[in-house]
Design an enzyme around this catalytic site. Structure first.
Site, PDB file in Angstrom:
ATOM      1  N   ASP A 118       0.866  -1.185   0.000  1.00 35.99           N
ATOM      2  CA  ASP A 118       0.000   0.000   0.000  1.00 35.99           C
ATOM      3  C   ASP A 118       0.900   1.232   0.000  1.00 35.99           C
ATOM      4  O   ASP A 118       2.104   1.122   0.283  1.00 35.99           O
ATOM      5  CB  ASP A 118      -0.930   0.010   1.225  1.00 35.99           C
ATOM      6  CG  ASP A 118      -0.174   0.019   2.546  1.00 35.99           C
ATOM      7  OD1 ASP A 118       0.834  -0.703   2.665  1.00 35.99           O
ATOM      8  OD2 ASP A 118      -0.578   0.766   3.461  1.00 35.99           O
ATOM      9  N   ASP A 149       8.966   2.959  -1.322  1.00 39.80           N
ATOM     10  CA  ASP A 149       8.238   2.577  -0.104  1.00 39.80           C
ATOM     11  C   ASP A 149       6.899   1.963  -0.490  1.00 39.80           C
ATOM     12  O   ASP A 149       5.915   2.642  -0.568  1.00 39.80           O
ATOM     13  CB  ASP A 149       8.044   3.816   0.776  1.00 39.80           C
ATOM     14  CG  ASP A 149       7.358   3.509   2.087  1.00 39.80           C
ATOM     15  OD1 ASP A 149       7.267   2.329   2.453  1.00 39.80           O
ATOM     16  OD2 ASP A 149       6.896   4.451   2.743  1.00 39.80           O
ATOM     17  N   GLU A 183      -0.033  -0.920   5.781  1.00 33.69           N
ATOM     18  CA  GLU A 183       1.090  -0.421   6.582  1.00 33.69           C
ATOM     19  C   GLU A 183       1.021   1.080   6.787  1.00 33.69           C
ATOM     20  O   GLU A 183       1.255   1.578   7.885  1.00 33.69           O
ATOM     21  CB  GLU A 183       2.424  -0.811   5.929  1.00 33.69           C
ATOM     22  CG  GLU A 183       3.627  -0.673   6.850  1.00 33.69           C
ATOM     23  CD  GLU A 183       4.237   0.727   6.893  1.00 33.69           C
ATOM     24  OE1 GLU A 183       5.010   1.004   7.815  1.00 33.69           O
ATOM     25  OE2 GLU A 183       3.924   1.557   6.018  1.00 33.69           O
ATOM     26  N   HIS A 461       7.009   9.137   1.269  1.00 32.80           N
ATOM     27  CA  HIS A 461       5.836   9.870   1.765  1.00 32.80           C
ATOM     28  C   HIS A 461       5.770  11.291   1.198  1.00 32.80           C
ATOM     29  O   HIS A 461       4.883  12.046   1.566  1.00 32.80           O
ATOM     30  CB  HIS A 461       5.813   9.972   3.307  1.00 32.80           C
ATOM     31  CG  HIS A 461       5.711   8.635   3.970  1.00 32.80           C
ATOM     32  ND1 HIS A 461       5.340   8.481   5.281  1.00 32.80           N
ATOM     33  CD2 HIS A 461       5.910   7.384   3.504  1.00 32.80           C
ATOM     34  CE1 HIS A 461       5.338   7.185   5.590  1.00 32.80           C
ATOM     35  NE2 HIS A 461       5.688   6.517   4.525  1.00 32.80           N
TER      36      HIS A 461
HETATM   37 ZN   LIG Z   1       7.023   1.590   4.109  1.00 33.76          ZN
END
Ligand SMILES: [Zn+2]
Ligand SMILES: *[C@@H]1O[C@H](CO)[C@@H](O)[C@H](O)[C@H]1NC(C)=O
Ligand SMILES: *[C@@H]1O[C@H](CO)[C@@H](O)[C@H](O)[C@H]1NC(C)=O
Length: 492
Positions: A118, A149, A183, A461
């Site tokens: 995710d 990520d 996550e 992010h």
């Molecule tokens: Zn991660």
């Protein structure tokens, strides 16, 4: 710790380095396929925080399961129930994918690779230079949400297994996968799932590998610690409803003023945590640790420049890294109920909730921290003699995680890095929290290693997240080599 009989090892090493060359060539000649696979995965908007994207998240888990099944793994998509949204609606959670490449009857060790597929939200309008869901190669960097990520690392692990299989080489260890899809929003449902598989899926697992973090510089790294996090809500409630400051200001003791006062009592301007007992709980910073930090490749000035501040809390490398990784800190995140829109509004909010967190390090204990913070804030508040009501609540209590870098699992990591990159890895920690490490350790009692392949500047992010081709491809070789090194650890 690594059990070796010299003659056998010499022979084996000779055979193995030959095999490694073959595996390495296989990886190099499949770079295009690997990038295509990453492009397909990045194109699926598996944003776990957005309920409207849940369909894509389910699809993502199916795609992962299918890929592992095609490789010959024994795959299961484990139902972990539903989640309740703040508006009361329930939503099915994405299934957790487990896969097993296990050679029954053999005496091999078994590793379990944890990863997630995710992603954080991303929109072109947020300031991306490219479409975040259309993987774009610019100067050898592959830009896309979730590239680093954690989609490329998960793919690199799958490709590592695939390379052995494609060349008809036996996997040096049994490999299991545990891939989740929640996550980024707190691994909803995973703890219970891990607990329920303790005596089945996890029963024969010897080691757990997590590749959900990055290097600190251009030098490859092994990660041996993460900070935990205790997240607090401090609610101050006063009048029955919001008031106008022109009409009522000067006559009521305002909840916001109380809240700012107590929040200000948490940490000094120079970063000293003022809650009694917290600093005392922090593990002693040993000379050996100091030397480890001293050897790490890290440039304080470029770190400062990247953040865009004139001055940091600490100027020397060791102190800075220590405060980033192995000391607690307080961060104030927001105030619910406060006026925060642009413009002026002369409101006196009736109820405000201050949100702050304290990063956890050994030997802090969330339950103790909760008590220390609550008692301290209540005592600071009591001194104000306010008629308002204060409620302090800890809403997250994630423990820190720390591994011993002298264990065989880390020695294997050092050897694998040396083989692939011809350097010794930096031994680093993460300032952030990867709660699954603690969960997996507490439930399974297996040793864990964090083996990152993400770059230091991947922008997790954030806008323009990327994975470099170099890290993706060499990282695949690292995983291939690591499987071999783990097979050399003597089983107890
Ligand atoms: Zn991660
Ligand atoms: C596993 O180890 C045992 C004891 O060392 C040995 O007797 C057995 O032959 C081994 N099995 C395989 C498949 O290598
Ligand atoms: C992705 O970007 C490339 C290059 O800009 C473009 O040619 C392609 O059509 C885009 N694909 C999708 C699915 O938007």
């Amino acid at each position: 710790m690594i059990h070796r009989c010299a003659a056998v090892v010499l022979l084996f090493a000779a055979v193995y380095s030959f095999e490694y060359e073959e595996l390495k060539q296989y990886v190099d000649s499949h770079e295009g396929d690997y990038i295509k696979a990453l492009r397909e995965w990045v194109a699926i908007e598996s944003d776990s925080s957005d309920a409207t994207k849940r369909g894509e998240l389910h699809q993502m888990m199916e795609v992962v399961g299918e890929k592992l099944r095609k490789l010959g793994g024994k795959v299961e998509l484990v139902d972990i129930g539903t989640q309740q949204l703040p508006d009361g609606e329930t939503l099915p959670l994405p299934k957790v994918v487990t896969a097993e490449f296990v050679d029954d009857g053999g005496n091999k060790s078994t590793v379990c690779v944890y990863g997630h597929v995710d992603v954080q939200p991303a929109k072109k309008e947020d300031g991306w230079s490219t479409d975040p869901y259309n993987l774009t190669d610019i100067n050898g960097n592959l830009y896309g949400r979730g590239a680093s990520d954690n989609k490329a690392p998960v793919l690199a692990w799958i490709h590592a297994v695939e390379a052995y299989k494609a060349l008809n080489m036996e996997l040096p260890v049994n490999v299991k996968f545990l891939i989740e899809g929640m996550e980024e929003t707190g691994s909803n449902g995973l703890d219970a799932m891990v607990e329920s598989k303790k005596d089945s899926f996890f029963s024969d697992v010897d080691y757990i590998i997590i590749s959900d973090c990055g290097w600190l510089s251009r030098r490859p790294a092994l990660t041996y610690g993460t900070r935990g996090n205790c997240y607090f809500f401090a609610e101050v409630e006063g009048p029955k409803q919001d008031l106008h400051s022109g009409v009522y200001g000067g006559t009521v003791i305002e909840p916001m003023t109380d809240l700012i006062g107590i929040l200000d009592s948490l940490i000094s301007p120079s970063g000293k945590i003022l809650v009694p007992g917290i600093r005392e709980a922090v593990a002693h910073f040993s000379d050996e640790e100091w030397r480890m930090y001293h050897d790490i490749q890290f440039d304080v000035d470029s770190y400062r420049a990247k953040i865009g501040v004139d001055r940091l809390m600490y100027n020397n490398k060791v102190e800075l890294l220590a405060h980033r990784w192995r000391h607690p800190t307080v961060s104030i995140h927001g105030i619910e109920g406060a006026f925060s829109a642009p413009g002026t509004k002369t409101v006196i909010p009736a109820k405000v909730i201050g949100k702050f967190s304290i990063r956890q390090v050994p030997d802090m204990e969330p339950a103790t921290v909760e008590k220390q913070v609550t008692e301290y804030l209540q005592s600071v508040f009591a001194k104000r003699k306010s008629p308002n009501k204060l409620k302090v609540k800890m809403v997250i209590g994630a423990k820190p995680w720390l591994a011993d870098t002298k264990r065989a699992l880390y020695e294997a990591g050092k050897a694998a890095v040396k083989r692939v990159f011809n350097v010794d890895p930096d031994l680093i920690r993460e300032g952030g929290t990867i709660p699954v490490a603690r969960t997996l350790e507490d439930v399974t009692h297996k040793e864990i290693i964090m083996l990152p392949i993400g770059g230091f500047d991947d922008g997790l992010h954030s806008q323009n997240e990327k994975m470099s081709r170099f890290n993706y491809i060499e990282g695949t070789k690292l995983f291939i080599s690591y499987l071999h090194e783990v097979s050399q650890i003597k089983k107890n």
